[in-house]
Design an enzyme around this catalytic site. Structure first.
Site, PDB file in Angstrom:
ATOM      1  N   LYS A 112       0.812  -1.218   0.000  1.00  0.00           N
ATOM      2  CA  LYS A 112       0.000   0.000   0.000  1.00  0.00           C
ATOM      3  C   LYS A 112       0.845   1.268   0.000  1.00  0.00           C
ATOM      4  CE  LYS A 112      -4.460  -1.543   1.475  1.00  0.00           C
ATOM      5  NZ  LYS A 112      -5.681  -1.264   2.208  1.00  0.00           N
ATOM      6  N   LYS A 216      -4.761  -9.392  -6.038  1.00  0.00           N
ATOM      7  CA  LYS A 216      -6.078  -9.650  -5.458  1.00  0.00           C
ATOM      8  C   LYS A 216      -7.072  -8.561  -5.864  1.00  0.00           C
ATOM      9  CE  LYS A 216      -6.627  -7.521  -0.936  1.00  0.00           C
ATOM     10  NZ  LYS A 216      -7.971  -6.989  -1.096  1.00  0.00           N
ATOM     11  N   LYS A 219     -10.767  -3.023  -3.231  1.00  0.00           N
ATOM     12  CA  LYS A 219     -11.544  -1.797  -3.318  1.00  0.00           C
ATOM     13  C   LYS A 219     -10.680  -0.672  -3.831  1.00  0.00           C
ATOM     14  CE  LYS A 219     -13.505  -2.463   1.021  1.00  0.00           C
ATOM     15  NZ  LYS A 219     -12.396  -1.997   1.857  1.00  0.00           N
TER      16      LYS A 219
END
Ligand code: ATP
Ligand code: MG
Length: 355
Positions: A112, A216, A219
């Site tokens: 991230k 994956k 969102k």
């Protein structure tokens, strides 16, 4: 005392991976043990502060998805994290329990934060400590999540173990522990925090992006074509599945034949999870068929399964009074469990109580 805790962040659109990997699996647990399902809004600010209205709406939408999927406020506690202050209070204490080295190993932070780690928020780095606090503020024993959360749950166990060990004498002296149900030389006889069991099972623990079978479904993926959102209408679902990346071969008739074909494996896995069958069942039906046959069948199935939920989510979010009332009651019930836990923790630490 078994207890389930899990949650979803109100960041962006809920997708099929969240539903199949997490929320749908929570529903049957409601009849097996006490369950707490949280909309983890304090986590939703770790990667930047969203627009105010956006965060409010996303919080209601995640709640609507829980309800539409079959989470029943009469059976489960449903609330948003920011309303129960014990989460952030316990997270601070866990910031002082967890070691820098443990957090430095977290792969989600690396993904991230991307290349510019120096500019990532401290909150994004410390996020797993807050997640441990979310779970342990209720002394929860079972956490049903997708495969991507496995490492964070191991950290939660490490934090619980270190707390139990470091404060073993105080826990005993204050009489606040419970006997360790699975005695081991690494742990004291009495524990304050349980060692949480991850529940990562079923055919959909890791649904992959429709654009890249090695990433994956998320969102936060910039491409909306990478995921099927719970709010997508039938045409959008059909378009996304039609455009989903695949290889040119026909489907194999055995699951071994899916090895090295991540996109094919993912679509077959989605079909299996949506239909409640195994991948082998699906290949028994579609083995030897081209994607031009399989993809429309998958779209029809996805639309059939998701449309009733989408309608219910729309109904619930159109008039948010019902959702807000459920969250309010949930926050009160959650506080009633977490407050005495933090009272114990303050005592264990030795904070002077003058109130
Ligand atoms: P973000 O990109 O903002 O992190 P996310 O899609 O990862 O969003 P989370 O709110 O972080 O969603 O996770 C909610 C739950 O959904 C967790 O239990 C997580 O393990 C599960 N989950 C997330 N993505 C997938 C996926 N692709 N397949 C299966 N489960 C998933
Ligand atoms: Mg995530």
């Amino acid at each position: 005392q078994p207890r389930v805790f899990s949650g979803v962040q109100p960041t962006g659109n809920l997708h099929l991976g969240n539903y199949l990997g997490a929320v749908s699996r929570w529903v049957p647990l409601q009849d097996q043990m006490p369950t707490i399902f949280c909309v983890v809004d304090s986590h939703a600010i770790t990667a930047g502060f969203p627009d105010r209205a956006e965060l409010v709406n996303a919080t209601r939408e995640v709640t609507a998805a829980y309800l539409a999927a079959g989470i029943d406020p009469a059976k489960s506690i449903i609330f948003n994290q920011s309303q129960v202050r014990e989460h952030t209070e316990l997270a601070w204490i866990f910031n002082c329990v967890a070691r820098m080295g443990w957090l430095n190993r977290m792969t989600q932070f690396k993904e991230k934060a991307g290349k510019n780690k120096e500019n990532a928020s401290v909150g994004l780095f410390a996020y797993p400590n807050l997640m441990a606090a979310d779970i342990l503020a209720y002394r929860a024993t079972h956490v049903p999540v997708g495969d991507d959360q496995k490492q964070h749950l191991e950290l939660t166990r490490d934090i619980a173990a270190k707390f139990n060990n470091d404060f073993a004498d105080r826990i005993k002296e204050l009489g606040v522990g419970v006997p360790n149900p699975t005695p081991s030389p690494e742990l004291p006889e009495e524990l304050y925090f349980p060692l949480t069991e991850p529940m990562i099972a079923g055919p959909a623990t890791r649904i992959m992006s429709l654009r890249d079978g090695t990433k994956k479904m998320s969102k936060s993926d910039a491409s909306d074509l990478s995921r099927i959102n719970l709010k997508d209408d039938a045409d959008t679902i059909a378009k996304k599945i039609r455009k989903a990346k695949t290889d040119p071969d026909a489907l194999p008739s055995e699951t071994d034949g899916l090895e090295g074909r991540p996109e094919a494996d993912n679509l077959v896995g989605i079909y299996a999870a949506l239909s409640g069958k195994t991948k082998q069942d699906i290949l028994g039906e579609y083995g030897g068929q081209q994607f031009s046959v399989f993809k429309p069948a998958l779209s029809d199935l996805a639309v059939d399964k998701l449309a009733p939920m989408t309608d219910e989510m729309r109904r619930l979010t159109a008039e948010p009074g019902e959702i807000d009332a459920i969250l309010k009651t949930g926050a009160e019930k959650a506080s009633a469990i977490a407050e005495p836990v933090l009272k114990d923790v303050r005592k264990i630490i030795g904070f002077l109580d003058v109130r």
